[in-house]
Design a protein around this motif. Structure first.
Motif, PDB file in Angstrom:
ATOM      1  N   ALA A 167     -10.695  -0.943  -2.750  1.00  6.45           N
ATOM      2  CA  ALA A 167     -11.955  -1.201  -3.427  1.00  6.45           C
ATOM      3  C   ALA A 167     -11.870  -2.286  -4.487  1.00  6.45           C
ATOM      4  CB  ALA A 167     -12.486   0.090  -4.048  1.00  6.45           C
ATOM      5  N   ASP A 168     -10.712  -2.416  -5.120  1.00  6.10           N
ATOM      6  CA  ASP A 168     -10.537  -3.427  -6.154  1.00  6.10           C
ATOM      7  C   ASP A 168      -9.066  -3.830  -6.187  1.00  6.10           C
ATOM      8  OD1 ASP A 168      -9.185  -1.364  -7.609  1.00  6.10           O
ATOM      9  OD2 ASP A 168     -11.095  -0.738  -8.475  1.00  6.10           O
ATOM     10  N   ALA A 169      -8.746  -4.798  -7.034  1.00  6.31           N
ATOM     11  CA  ALA A 169      -7.385  -5.340  -7.069  1.00  6.31           C
ATOM     12  C   ALA A 169      -6.352  -4.265  -7.377  1.00  6.31           C
ATOM     13  CB  ALA A 169      -7.306  -6.469  -8.093  1.00  6.31           C
ATOM     14  N   SER A 170      -6.661  -3.398  -8.328  1.00  4.00           N
ATOM     15  CA  SER A 170      -5.729  -2.344  -8.697  1.00  4.00           C
ATOM     16  C   SER A 170      -5.488  -1.382  -7.537  1.00  4.00           C
ATOM     17  CB  SER A 170      -6.267  -1.582  -9.914  1.00  4.00           C
ATOM     18  OG  SER A 170      -5.424  -0.506 -10.247  1.00  4.00           O
ATOM     19  N   SER A 171      -6.552  -1.025  -6.830  1.00  3.86           N
ATOM     20  CA  SER A 171      -6.417  -0.119  -5.688  1.00  3.86           C
ATOM     21  C   SER A 171      -5.597  -0.760  -4.574  1.00  3.86           C
ATOM     22  CB  SER A 171      -7.808   0.259  -5.153  1.00  3.86           C
ATOM     23  OG  SER A 171      -8.568   0.923  -6.126  1.00  3.86           O
ATOM     24  N   ASP A 200      -3.258  -3.047  -4.860  1.00  2.00           N
ATOM     25  CA  ASP A 200      -1.848  -3.092  -5.260  1.00  2.00           C
ATOM     26  C   ASP A 200      -1.200  -1.715  -5.151  1.00  2.00           C
ATOM     27  OD1 ASP A 200      -2.135  -5.774  -5.744  1.00  2.00           O
ATOM     28  OD2 ASP A 200      -2.307  -5.569  -7.922  1.00  2.00           O
ATOM     29  N   GLU A 201      -1.948  -0.678  -5.502  1.00  2.00           N
ATOM     30  CA  GLU A 201      -1.409   0.681  -5.384  1.00  2.00           C
ATOM     31  C   GLU A 201      -1.209   1.054  -3.928  1.00  2.00           C
ATOM     32  OE1 GLU A 201      -2.485   5.319  -6.595  1.00  2.00           O
ATOM     33  OE2 GLU A 201      -3.802   3.674  -7.229  1.00  2.00           O
ATOM     34  N   THR A 202      -2.181   0.712  -3.087  1.00  2.00           N
ATOM     35  CA  THR A 202      -2.061   0.981  -1.657  1.00  2.00           C
ATOM     36  C   THR A 202      -0.897   0.206  -1.052  1.00  2.00           C
ATOM     37  OG1 THR A 202      -4.436   1.426  -1.436  1.00  2.00           O
ATOM     38  CG2 THR A 202      -3.252   0.793   0.564  1.00  2.00           C
ATOM     39  N   ALA A 203      -0.728  -1.042  -1.468  1.00  2.00           N
ATOM     40  CA  ALA A 203       0.391  -1.854  -0.976  1.00  2.00           C
ATOM     41  C   ALA A 203       1.717  -1.213  -1.342  1.00  2.00           C
ATOM     42  CB  ALA A 203       0.305  -3.267  -1.543  1.00  2.00           C
ATOM     43  N   SER A 204       1.814  -0.678  -2.544  1.00  2.00           N
ATOM     44  CA  SER A 204       3.046  -0.011  -2.978  1.00  2.00           C
ATOM     45  C   SER A 204       3.318   1.227  -2.131  1.00  2.00           C
ATOM     46  CB  SER A 204       2.927   0.369  -4.455  1.00  2.00           C
ATOM     47  OG  SER A 204       4.079   1.053  -4.894  1.00  2.00           O
ATOM     48  N   ILE A 205       2.265   2.002  -1.844  1.00  2.00           N
ATOM     49  CA  ILE A 205       2.419   3.205  -1.018  1.00  2.00           C
ATOM     50  C   ILE A 205       2.884   2.839   0.382  1.00  2.00           C
ATOM     51  CG2 ILE A 205       1.136   5.078   0.092  1.00  2.00           C
ATOM     52  CD1 ILE A 205      -0.624   5.163  -2.447  1.00  2.00           C
ATOM     53  N   LEU A 206       2.238   1.847   0.975  1.00  2.00           N
ATOM     54  CA  LEU A 206       2.610   1.437   2.334  1.00  2.00           C
ATOM     55  C   LEU A 206       4.028   0.875   2.381  1.00  2.00           C
ATOM     56  CD1 LEU A 206      -0.708  -0.247   3.551  1.00  2.00           C
ATOM     57  CD2 LEU A 206       0.259   1.916   4.353  1.00  2.00           C
ATOM     58  N   SER A 207       4.401   0.100   1.385  1.00  2.00           N
ATOM     59  CA  SER A 207       5.744  -0.484   1.350  1.00  2.00           C
ATOM     60  C   SER A 207       6.802   0.605   1.239  1.00  2.00           C
ATOM     61  CB  SER A 207       5.857  -1.462   0.176  1.00  2.00           C
ATOM     62  OG  SER A 207       4.943  -2.535   0.309  1.00  2.00           O
ATOM     63  N   ALA A 230     -13.743  -7.131   2.754  1.00  2.00           N
ATOM     64  CA  ALA A 230     -14.672  -7.239   1.630  1.00  2.00           C
ATOM     65  C   ALA A 230     -14.056  -8.127   0.549  1.00  2.00           C
ATOM     66  CB  ALA A 230     -14.974  -5.853   1.070  1.00  2.00           C
ATOM     67  N   ASP A 231     -14.910  -8.802  -0.182  1.00  2.00           N
ATOM     68  CA  ASP A 231     -14.439  -9.710  -1.226  1.00  2.00           C
ATOM     69  C   ASP A 231     -13.952  -8.934  -2.448  1.00  2.00           C
ATOM     70  OD1 ASP A 231     -15.193 -11.391  -3.853  1.00  2.00           O
ATOM     71  OD2 ASP A 231     -14.663 -12.753  -2.223  1.00  2.00           O
ATOM     72  N   GLU A 260      -6.201 -10.074   2.706  1.00  2.00           N
ATOM     73  CA  GLU A 260      -5.205 -11.079   2.347  1.00  2.00           C
ATOM     74  C   GLU A 260      -4.313 -10.582   1.209  1.00  2.00           C
ATOM     75  OE1 GLU A 260      -7.042 -14.820   1.574  1.00  2.00           O
ATOM     76  OE2 GLU A 260      -8.097 -14.883   3.502  1.00  2.00           O
ATOM     77  N   ARG A 261      -4.916  -9.987   0.219  1.00  2.00           N
ATOM     78  CA  ARG A 261      -4.126  -9.466  -0.899  1.00  2.00           C
ATOM     79  C   ARG A 261      -3.198  -8.349  -0.425  1.00  2.00           C
ATOM     80  NH1 ARG A 261      -5.394  -9.454  -6.800  1.00  2.00           N
ATOM     81  NH2 ARG A 261      -3.891  -8.044  -7.779  1.00  2.00           N
TER      82      ARG A 261
END
Length: 246
Positions: free
Chosen positions: A96-100, A102-109, A132-133, A141-142
């Motif tokens: 939903a936002d940049a913080s979310s 990054d948190e999701t990326a950490s979980i997946l990694s 979504a933007d 992309e992020r």
């Protein structure tokens, strides 16, 4: 590039997964991608795969099942010959936002590191909401750039329906996209999801360009998918015809 069909596309046949695998074995496709295995034991499913000379292109498994029961999931994968676990979807709040993101990326990694201990790869499959933007760029992309050890299964149909260019994504993220879902979508700006799946060649997605880009990117698997075909057997025939050209 090998070809497969996502068995979710054929669920309306309402038959044992081994019977569906036998149908796929009559085509030119190289494998199947799982989305559950029904009530048949993995050893029996593997026997049918071997009998039909098919490979397991991967398995869609909810992230909760991977997190909570990885040893059992890994054991099933070993039996079935699955080398890649695919997270099929997350709640849209995860991006939903940049913080979310990054948190999701950490979980997946972290999860990718865990499945790697069992000799497995982790992949993430997109829908539309990932595009979504968020802070001036697509969330997808992020997510790609913030993850480590996570591959991606690009659903070209949903990406296109969301307004993204799947050919450009395949070019830019060639080192991260290991498989694609080849899905056609009729785009409708007023539809809830930006469009609806249709038969191959009946929609707006530039399928030929996507396949060419996937081949150039070194994509390992092209997986045919239709979320709700009117005639699953006909869709399998279409997938077979497309697969024969690759």
């Amino acid at each position: 590039m090998q070809t497969a069909i996502q068995l979710y596309s054929l669920r309306a046949l309402d038959e044992p997964v081994t019977d569906t695998i036998a149908r796929v074995g009559e085509t030119s496709l190289d494998g199947v991608e799982f989305a559950g295995t029904g009530d048949k034991p993995p050893v029996q499913i593997r026997r049918e795969l071997d009998d039909q000379h098919l490979e397991a292109a991967g398995a869609h498994v909810p992230i909760e099942a991977i997190q909570e029961n990885l040893p059992a999931e890994a054991d099933n994968c070993q039996t079935l010959g699955v080398e890649t676990l695919v997270v099929p979807i997350l709640d849209d709040s995860a991006l939903a936002d940049a913080s979310s993101i990054d948190e999701t990326a950490s979980i997946l990694s972290s999860l990718a590191a865990s499945v790697a201990e069992y000799g497995l790869d982790l992949c993430y499959h997109n829908h539309e909401f990932e595009f979504a933007d968020v802070d001036g760029r697509p969330a997808f992309e992020r997510l790609v750039e913030a993850t480590d050890g996570v591959d991606f299964e690009l659903d070209v149909g949903w990406a296109y329906a969301a307004g993204a260019d799947p050919v450009d994504l395949l070019d830019r993220y060639a080192d991260r996209i290991t498989r694609i879902h080849l899905k056609d979508v009729a785009v409708d700006a007023e539809a809830e999801r930006g469009g609806h799946p249709v038969d191959l060649g009946a929609g707006d997605v530039p399928l030929d360009d996507c396949v060419t880009a996937a081949e150039a990117a070194g994509v390992e698997w092209m997986v045919f998918e239709h979320d709700a075909p009117d005639d699953p057997v006909e869709f399998l025939r279409q997938a077979d015809a497309w697969g024969e050209t690759r």
